[in-house]
Design a protein around this motif. Sequence first.
Motif, mmCIF file in Angstrom:
data_model
loop_
_atom_site.group_PDB
_atom_site.id
_atom_site.type_symbol
_atom_site.label_atom_id
_atom_site.label_comp_id
_atom_site.label_asym_id
_atom_site.label_seq_id
_atom_site.Cartn_x
_atom_site.Cartn_y
_atom_site.Cartn_z
ATOM 1 N N PHE A 152 0.837 -1.203 0.000
ATOM 2 C CA PHE A 152 0.000 0.000 0.000
ATOM 3 C C PHE A 152 0.875 1.256 0.000
ATOM 4 O O PHE A 152 0.615 2.216 -0.740
ATOM 5 C CB PHE A 152 -0.904 -0.013 1.233
ATOM 6 C CG PHE A 152 -1.730 1.230 1.411
ATOM 7 C CD1 PHE A 152 -2.887 1.423 0.659
ATOM 8 C CD2 PHE A 152 -1.361 2.198 2.328
ATOM 9 C CE1 PHE A 152 -3.646 2.577 0.820
ATOM 10 C CE2 PHE A 152 -2.119 3.344 2.493
ATOM 11 C CZ PHE A 152 -3.272 3.531 1.739
ATOM 12 N N ILE A 153 1.934 1.269 0.819
ATOM 13 C CA ILE A 153 2.815 2.432 0.917
ATOM 14 C C ILE A 153 3.570 2.653 -0.388
ATOM 15 O O ILE A 153 3.687 3.783 -0.875
ATOM 16 C CB ILE A 153 3.785 2.267 2.099
ATOM 17 C CG1 ILE A 153 3.014 2.442 3.418
ATOM 18 C CG2 ILE A 153 4.933 3.268 2.019
ATOM 19 C CD1 ILE A 153 3.799 2.047 4.649
ATOM 20 N N ILE A 154 4.077 1.588 -0.976
ATOM 21 C CA ILE A 154 4.811 1.707 -2.235
ATOM 22 C C ILE A 154 3.910 2.287 -3.332
ATOM 23 O O ILE A 154 4.321 3.151 -4.108
ATOM 24 C CB ILE A 154 5.378 0.339 -2.660
ATOM 25 C CG1 ILE A 154 6.498 -0.077 -1.702
ATOM 26 C CG2 ILE A 154 5.899 0.389 -4.097
ATOM 27 C CD1 ILE A 154 7.011 -1.480 -1.931
ATOM 28 N N GLN A 155 2.660 1.830 -3.368
ATOM 29 C CA GLN A 155 1.723 2.300 -4.391
ATOM 30 C C GLN A 155 1.355 3.772 -4.205
ATOM 31 O O GLN A 155 1.012 4.470 -5.165
ATOM 32 C CB GLN A 155 0.461 1.443 -4.367
ATOM 33 C CG GLN A 155 0.673 0.009 -4.839
ATOM 34 C CD GLN A 155 -0.519 -0.883 -4.510
ATOM 35 O OE1 GLN A 155 -1.574 -0.401 -4.093
ATOM 36 N NE2 GLN A 155 -0.341 -2.192 -4.682
ATOM 37 N N ASN A 156 1.415 4.251 -2.960
ATOM 38 C CA ASN A 156 0.991 5.632 -2.657
ATOM 39 C C ASN A 156 2.122 6.438 -2.015
ATOM 40 O O ASN A 156 1.873 7.370 -1.256
ATOM 41 C CB ASN A 156 -0.216 5.594 -1.708
ATOM 42 C CG ASN A 156 -1.405 4.862 -2.289
ATOM 43 O OD1 ASN A 156 -2.127 5.392 -3.121
ATOM 44 N ND2 ASN A 156 -1.604 3.623 -1.864
ATOM 45 N N TYR A 157 3.336 6.095 -2.350
ATOM 46 C CA TYR A 157 4.508 6.634 -1.639
ATOM 47 C C TYR A 157 4.560 8.163 -1.679
ATOM 48 O O TYR A 157 4.759 8.815 -0.646
ATOM 49 C CB TYR A 157 5.794 6.055 -2.237
ATOM 50 C CG TYR A 157 7.032 6.346 -1.420
ATOM 51 C CD1 TYR A 157 7.372 5.546 -0.337
ATOM 52 C CD2 TYR A 157 7.861 7.419 -1.732
ATOM 53 C CE1 TYR A 157 8.502 5.802 0.420
ATOM 54 C CE2 TYR A 157 8.997 7.691 -0.989
ATOM 55 C CZ TYR A 157 9.311 6.871 0.089
ATOM 56 O OH TYR A 157 10.434 7.137 0.841
#
Length: 397
Positions: free
Chosen positions: A198-203
């Motif tokens: 989730f974090i990588i996708q919305n970094y």
Amino acid sequence: MKVDSNKLSTILYSNKLDVKKFENLLSNNDQGYKFFWLEAILKLIAQNRQLFTFEDVIDEMIVGAWRMVTYYHLRLGHTVNGNAENFLEHAIRILYECSKKEIGNKTPSKDRLMFLIKKYQDNLMEDKLHLTDYVPYRLIKPFVEKEGKEYIDRKTYGRFIAYLNAFTKANHEFFYDIVDAKNPLMRKIRLNEEWVNFIIQNYAVIMGWLRFNKALFIQDRNPGVPGVMYKVAPETEEKRKSLKNARELWIATVDVTGRPLYEIYTGNELSIDEFDLDHFVPRSYVSNDELWNLTPMAKNLNSSKNNKLPDRRYIKDFVKYNYYLYSLIFANDSKDQAAILKHYFDRCENQHLNAVWATEKLYIPGNTEEQFRNILEENLSLVYDSAKLQEYEEWVI
């Protein structure tokens, strides 16, 4: 990107994860540690790491806040009698004192900083251990809120870790769990894979939200300091704008008058091919290239001055020389000279002439020498004294 500090969950959505709980990670942040702890974790995620020690996070925090403390002279938390009570700031100040002869005037690279952190590990140990006391547990308080406060400090970390390990991960609720170790610095953070994805996708959005909130916190701790938003995230700051237009204005004074430039600090004449423009009050403090803070200076002396404040006695010499520039543009008996210089002055408008007091009171026709010098000295002194309070080091020629 500026994001409302309480609205991350309205921007990002996941049908598996509770984004609202993630948003609440930054609540109750009296000393600001959570900002730096979470940012360090995000950076480690960007390095494709999902398992790392508390010490890995703390070292990343020191690197991330280094420039804020040593270059921009920002306070990260409370002070008592002028001494940092914030353990992260205190650790950075200790490391700087230990290593300043080695690094000189330059900002060390990340690799160099990591080397220095290891080299002076014993000096930093007390502050590092303090940073493991509460932050790793309290950061994820929103994920264990129903269980009460008993699980969020060092005194009951054993029960807290046992709880995390026993909890079923089927619903992917926790942001991370903690792998125990006898040495607090060696305890490991194990990130939930769903949260990592989730974090990588919305970094970019998450980092922007975090840094915006961190900037608000740092601004509160440093009232009156300009440009905090840029100082909090210097790695994303727009490259320093060129001083070309201001430089050409000063060169034009030589062309139209035949008089050489000189340096206010030494009285030496300057070559128009080799001089720098010095920010009297360091640019790291003012965060701008305003004409009222610039003066010609030899390149080697400018390198020596670096990020320091000149002695206060030079304010009068600075103001006097800036009146010379003003007089050639606005109080010049030669209309031809004034017209040429006004052309170069107008080209400075967008980049070097933005302060309201300067555009409406200082750089206007009709000021006498006394009026100009009083206006500039008063305003420059306010900025100078404010930088002095931020503990900018005094430059000795």
